[in-house]
Design a protein around this motif. Structure first.
Motif, short mmCIF file in Angstrom:
data_model
loop_
_atom_site.label_atom_id
_atom_site.label_comp_id
_atom_site.label_asym_id
_atom_site.label_seq_id
_atom_site.Cartn_x
_atom_site.Cartn_y
_atom_site.Cartn_z
N LEU A 161 0.82 -1.21 0.00
CA LEU A 161 0.00 0.00 0.00
C LEU A 161 0.86 1.26 0.00
CD1 LEU A 161 -2.68 -1.27 2.52
CD2 LEU A 161 -3.17 -0.58 0.16
N ARG A 162 1.91 1.27 0.76
CA ARG A 162 2.79 2.45 0.79
C ARG A 162 3.46 2.65 -0.57
NH1 ARG A 162 4.24 0.30 6.24
NH2 ARG A 162 3.34 1.72 7.80
N ALA A 163 3.86 1.54 -1.22
CA ALA A 163 4.49 1.65 -2.53
C ALA A 163 3.50 2.18 -3.57
CB ALA A 163 5.04 0.29 -2.96
N ALA A 164 2.26 1.73 -3.48
CA ALA A 164 1.24 2.21 -4.42
C ALA A 164 0.95 3.68 -4.22
CB ALA A 164 -0.03 1.38 -4.27
N ARG A 165 0.89 4.13 -2.98
CA ARG A 165 0.66 5.55 -2.71
C ARG A 165 1.80 6.40 -3.28
NH1 ARG A 165 -3.54 6.85 -1.96
NH2 ARG A 165 -4.16 6.91 0.23
N ALA A 166 3.02 5.93 -3.13
CA ALA A 166 4.17 6.67 -3.66
C ALA A 166 4.12 6.74 -5.19
CB ALA A 166 5.47 6.04 -3.18
N ALA A 167 3.66 5.65 -5.82
CA ALA A 167 3.65 5.58 -7.28
C ALA A 167 2.52 6.40 -7.89
CB ALA A 167 3.54 4.13 -7.73
N ASP A 168 1.37 6.45 -7.21
CA ASP A 168 0.22 7.19 -7.75
C ASP A 168 -0.56 7.78 -6.59
OD1 ASP A 168 -1.88 8.27 -9.10
OD2 ASP A 168 -2.44 6.44 -10.16
N PRO A 169 -0.18 8.98 -6.15
CA PRO A 169 -0.81 9.57 -4.96
C PRO A 169 -2.31 9.83 -5.10
CG PRO A 169 1.26 10.67 -5.48
CD PRO A 169 0.95 9.79 -6.64
N ALA A 170 -2.81 9.96 -6.33
CA ALA A 170 -4.22 10.31 -6.51
C ALA A 170 -5.15 9.11 -6.53
CB ALA A 170 -4.39 11.09 -7.81
N ALA A 171 -4.63 7.92 -6.79
CA ALA A 171 -5.48 6.74 -6.90
C ALA A 171 -5.94 6.29 -5.51
CB ALA A 171 -4.73 5.61 -7.58
N LYS A 172 -7.18 5.79 -5.44
CA LYS A 172 -7.67 5.20 -4.20
C LYS A 172 -7.19 3.75 -4.10
CE LYS A 172 -11.67 8.15 -3.36
NZ LYS A 172 -13.12 8.18 -3.00
N LEU A 173 -6.72 3.40 -2.91
CA LEU A 173 -6.05 2.11 -2.72
C LEU A 173 -6.95 1.17 -1.93
CD1 LEU A 173 -2.52 3.48 -1.77
CD2 LEU A 173 -3.50 3.12 -4.05
N TYR A 174 -7.14 -0.04 -2.48
CA TYR A 174 -8.06 -1.02 -1.91
C TYR A 174 -7.35 -2.34 -1.59
CZ TYR A 174 -12.50 1.36 -3.00
OH TYR A 174 -13.58 2.24 -3.03
N VAL A 175 -7.91 -3.05 -0.60
CA VAL A 175 -7.67 -4.47 -0.40
C VAL A 175 -8.96 -5.17 -0.81
CG1 VAL A 175 -7.16 -6.31 1.24
CG2 VAL A 175 -6.00 -4.10 1.44
N ASN A 176 -8.84 -6.25 -1.60
CA ASN A 176 -9.98 -6.89 -2.26
C ASN A 176 -10.01 -8.37 -1.92
OD1 ASN A 176 -12.12 -6.62 -4.33
ND2 ASN A 176 -10.83 -7.92 -5.59
N ASP A 177 -11.20 -8.93 -1.63
CA ASP A 177 -11.28 -10.37 -1.34
C ASP A 177 -12.66 -10.89 -1.66
OD1 ASP A 177 -10.44 -12.93 -0.46
OD2 ASP A 177 -9.25 -12.03 1.15
N TYR A 178 -12.78 -12.24 -1.69
CA TYR A 178 -14.06 -12.87 -1.98
C TYR A 178 -14.59 -13.57 -0.72
CZ TYR A 178 -11.44 -17.29 -2.31
OH TYR A 178 -10.65 -18.39 -2.03
N ASN A 179 -15.88 -13.91 -0.74
CA ASN A 179 -16.56 -14.51 0.41
C ASN A 179 -16.45 -13.64 1.65
OD1 ASN A 179 -17.33 -16.64 -1.17
ND2 ASN A 179 -15.92 -18.13 -0.28
N VAL A 180 -16.40 -12.33 1.44
CA VAL A 180 -16.39 -11.37 2.55
C VAL A 180 -17.59 -10.43 2.45
CG1 VAL A 180 -13.89 -11.46 2.93
CG2 VAL A 180 -14.83 -9.83 1.26
N GLU A 181 -18.60 -10.83 1.69
CA GLU A 181 -19.75 -9.95 1.46
C GLU A 181 -20.64 -9.85 2.71
OE1 GLU A 181 -17.73 -11.30 -1.78
OE2 GLU A 181 -19.05 -12.67 -0.69
N GLY A 182 -20.79 -10.95 3.43
CA GLY A 182 -21.56 -10.94 4.66
C GLY A 182 -20.64 -10.94 5.87
N VAL A 183 -21.23 -10.84 7.05
CA VAL A 183 -20.45 -10.87 8.28
C VAL A 183 -20.09 -12.33 8.59
CG1 VAL A 183 -20.45 -10.36 10.75
CG2 VAL A 183 -21.58 -8.80 9.14
N ASN A 184 -18.81 -12.64 8.56
CA ASN A 184 -18.33 -13.99 8.84
C ASN A 184 -16.87 -13.90 9.29
OD1 ASN A 184 -16.71 -13.73 6.45
ND2 ASN A 184 -18.41 -14.50 5.20
#
Length: 473
Positions: free
Chosen positions: A198-221
Motif C-alpha cells: 500500500l505504501r508503494a502504491a501511494r508513492a507511485a500514484d498519490p491520486a489513486a484510491k487504494l483497496y484491499v480486495n477479497d471474496y466470500n467477505v460480502e456478509g459478516v463472517n
C-alpha cells in the motif's frame, strides 16, 4: 444534511453536467463499429451508468481488451462508467519475465475508458495467483522479495499515474477461516507485505484510491471480520488504505442477509467500499424462475450499495454470459451476468436498473413470456434439418421477433425458411419474415433450417425472444 444526502445532491449536479459530456462520448463511440438497430434496445431502455450517477455511485464491468469492439465495445461504452481489466493488469500479464513489461492489453483498456468518459479500476498489483514462475517459484528473503514487489508496483502504478481511479493493491490475502493465506509474499515477507504494498502504491500514484480486495467477505463472517480487523489495524498505523473491495461472486439463493450491515461496518472505519466482481451464477440451462430470482438478487445487491453513503460503486465481473469465467470454473453453472450470450439484456439488467431508480412502465415481467420447441427432423453425415416453434405465452401480442441461441457443439446454419437466420461464431439469431412478424397471445410461428455439424449435433438448451428468456417446450 446526512452524508448520503450530500452525495446525492452533489451527484445531481454531476449528472446534469454528464448529459453534455455523455453526448460527446456517445458521438465518439458512434465512430466505431455499431450493431444493427434491431440488435439494440430502444432508446427508452435504462442506461445503467446514468442511473448510477444519479445515485452518486458508479456502475462498471470487467472487460477483455481484445473484445472492445463491435457490439461488445458499444454496450461497454454506453452502459458502464467504470471498467476493470479482467486479466490485462495482473502480474503474469505485464511482467512475465523479470524486468520485461508488456503493456498492450492494459493500455487498450485505459485508452478505451478515456475515450468513453469512464474511470478505470486497476486490477491487481499483488496477488498469489496468475504470478509468473519467476516470482512464485523464486527463492526469496524478505528484503529481496519486498524489493521485487515494490519495484513492480512502482513500475505499473507509476505508468498509469493519474489515469487509474482505484487500485486493487492487494487481492485475496485471507483463507476462509480468517487466517492469512500463505502466499509467496506472506511466507517470505510476513504480515507487513500488505502495508508495504500500500505504501508503494501511494508513492507511485498519490491520486489513486487504494483497496484491499477479497471474496466470500460480502456478509459478516470469520473471513470478513479478519479483513475488518486488518483495515482497522492499517488505519491505526497510518498505512494508506482508502477502501475495501467485496468481490461478490455469488450463487443464486445465497446473497448474504448481512450484506448491507457489512458494507456499513467497513464504512464506519472511515474507508470506502465497492462491490468489485459481482456475478450471480445458477445451474444451467436456466429456468424462468431462476432468472426471476436472479433479477431480484442483482436488485438487492445494488440496493445495498446505494443505501450506504460510502459504497462507491459496483462492478459486474463481465456483463455478458459470452465473456463470463463461471462455466470454465464451475461445472454445470453459468448464466451469471446481466446480459445473455447474444448481448441481450436479461431480467437481472432490469433489476439493477430498478435498484438505481428506474421505474418500469408497468408491463408484465417478460420472464416466461415465450416457449420454444426445437426438433431435428432429419440428420445425415455432416448435415441436418431442424424445425423451431416459437409460442407467445404472454397476454400481449408480439409485433416483430428475434429468436437467439448459441450452438453447444459448433454447428452452423446453411439455409433457412420462414425466418432470416444469421450466425456469428456460436451465436445465432433468427428474425421474422415480413409475413409472420406478429404472434398473438397463445399463438405460435414455425421456421426451419438446414445446418452442418461435425463431431456432435447437441441441441441448444436456451433461447431468448427479443431479449427474454424462453421456456423449452
Amino acid at each position: 444534511m446526512k452524508p448520503q444526502s450530500l452525495r446525492r445532491a452533489a451527484s445531481a449536479i454531476l449528472v446534469a453536467a454528464s448529459l453534455v459530456i455523455g453526448g460527446a462520448a456517445s458521438a465518439h463511440a458512434a465512430d466505431g463499429p455499431q450493431p444493427a438497430a434491431a440488435d439494440r434496445q430502444a432508446a427508452a431502455e435504462p442506461v445503467l451508468r446514468d442511473l448510477a450517477a444519479a445515485q452518486g455511485i458508479y456502475y462498471g464491468t470487467a472487460v477483455t481488451a481484445s473484445k472492445l469492439n463491435g457490439t461488445y465495445g458499444t454496450i461497454t461504452g454506453e452502459q458502464f462508467d467504470s471498467i476493470t481489466p479482467g486479466n490485462e493488469m495482473k502480474w503474469g500479464s505485464v511482467e512475465a519475465t523479470r524486468g520485461s513489461f508488456t503493456w498492450s492489453g492494459a493500455d487498450a483498456v485505459v485508452d478505451f475508458a478515456e475515450a468513453h468518459g469512464q474511470r478505470v479500476r486497476g486490477h491487481t498489483l499483488v496477488w498469489h495467483s496468475q504470478l509468473p514462475d519467476w516470482v512464485s517459484n523464486g527463492t526469496w528473503t524478505a528484503d529481496t522479495l519486498r524489493t521485487v514487489m515494490t519495484d513492480h508496483i512502482a513500475t505499473e502504478a507509476g505508468r498509469y499515474q493519474g489515469r487509474i481511479d482505484h487500485w486493487d493493491v492487494v487481492n485475496e490475502p485471507f483463507n476462509e477461516d480468517g487466517t492469512r493465506r500463505q502466499s509467496v509474499f506472506q511466507t517470505a515477507i510476513g504480515d507487513s507485505y500488505i502495508a508495504d504494498a500500500l505504501r508503494a502504491a501511494r508513492a507511485a500514484d498519490p491520486a489513486a484510491k487504494l483497496y484491499v480486495n477479497d471474496y466470500n467477505v460480502e456478509g459478516v463472517n470469520a473471513k470478513s471480520t479478519a479483513l475488518y480487523n486488518l483495515v482497522k489495524s492499517l488505519k491505526e498505523q497510518g498505512v494508506p488504505i482508502d477502501g475495501v473491495g467485496l468481490q461478490a461472486h455469488l450463487i443464486l439463493g445465497q446473497v448474504p442477509s448481512t450484506l448491507q450491515a457489512n458494507i456499513q461496518r467497513f464504512a464506519d472505519l472511515d474507508v470506502d467500499v465497492a462491490i468489485t466482481e459481482l456475478d450471480i451464477r445458477m445451474t444451467v440451462p436456466p429456468t424462468s424462475a431462476q432468472l426471476a430470482q436472479q433479477k431480484a438478487e442483482y436488485k438487492a445487491v445494488t440496493a445495498a450499495c446505494v443505501a450506504v453513503a460510502r459504497c462507491e460503486g459496483i462492478t459486474v465481473w463481465g456483463f455478458t454470459d459470452s465473456d463470463s469465467w463461471i462455466p470454465d470454473f464451475f461445472d454445470g453453472y453459468g448464466a451469471a451476468t446481466p446480459y445473455d450470450e447474444n448481448f441481450q439484456p436479461k431480467p437481472a439488467y432490469y433489476g439493477i436498473a430498478e435498484a438505481l431508480g428506474w421505474v418500469d412502465d408497468g408491463s408484465p415481467d417478460p420472464v416466461g413470456a415465450c416457449a420454444v420447441g426445437y426438433a431435428v427432423q432429419s440428420q445425415w453425415n455432416t448435415g441436418f434439418t431442424a424445425q423451431v416453434t416459437v409460442r407467445n405465452t404472454s397476454t400481449t401480442a408480439i409485433s416483430g421477433w428475434r429468436l437467439a441461441w448459441s450452438w453447444p457443439a459448433g454447428q452452423s446454419v446453411t439455409q433457412a425458411w420462414n425466418a432470416t437466420v444469421t450466425q456469428s461464431g456460436a451465436a445465432v439469431t433468427a428474425a421474422n419474415a415480413s409475413y409472420n412478424a406478429a404472434i398473438a397471445p397463445g399463438a405460435a410461428v414455425t421456421f426451419g433450417f438446414n445446418g452442418s455439424w461435425s463431431g456432435g449435433n447437441t441441441a441448444p438448451t436456451a433461447f431468448t425472444l427479443n431479449g427474454t428468456a424462453c421456456t423449452m417446450s
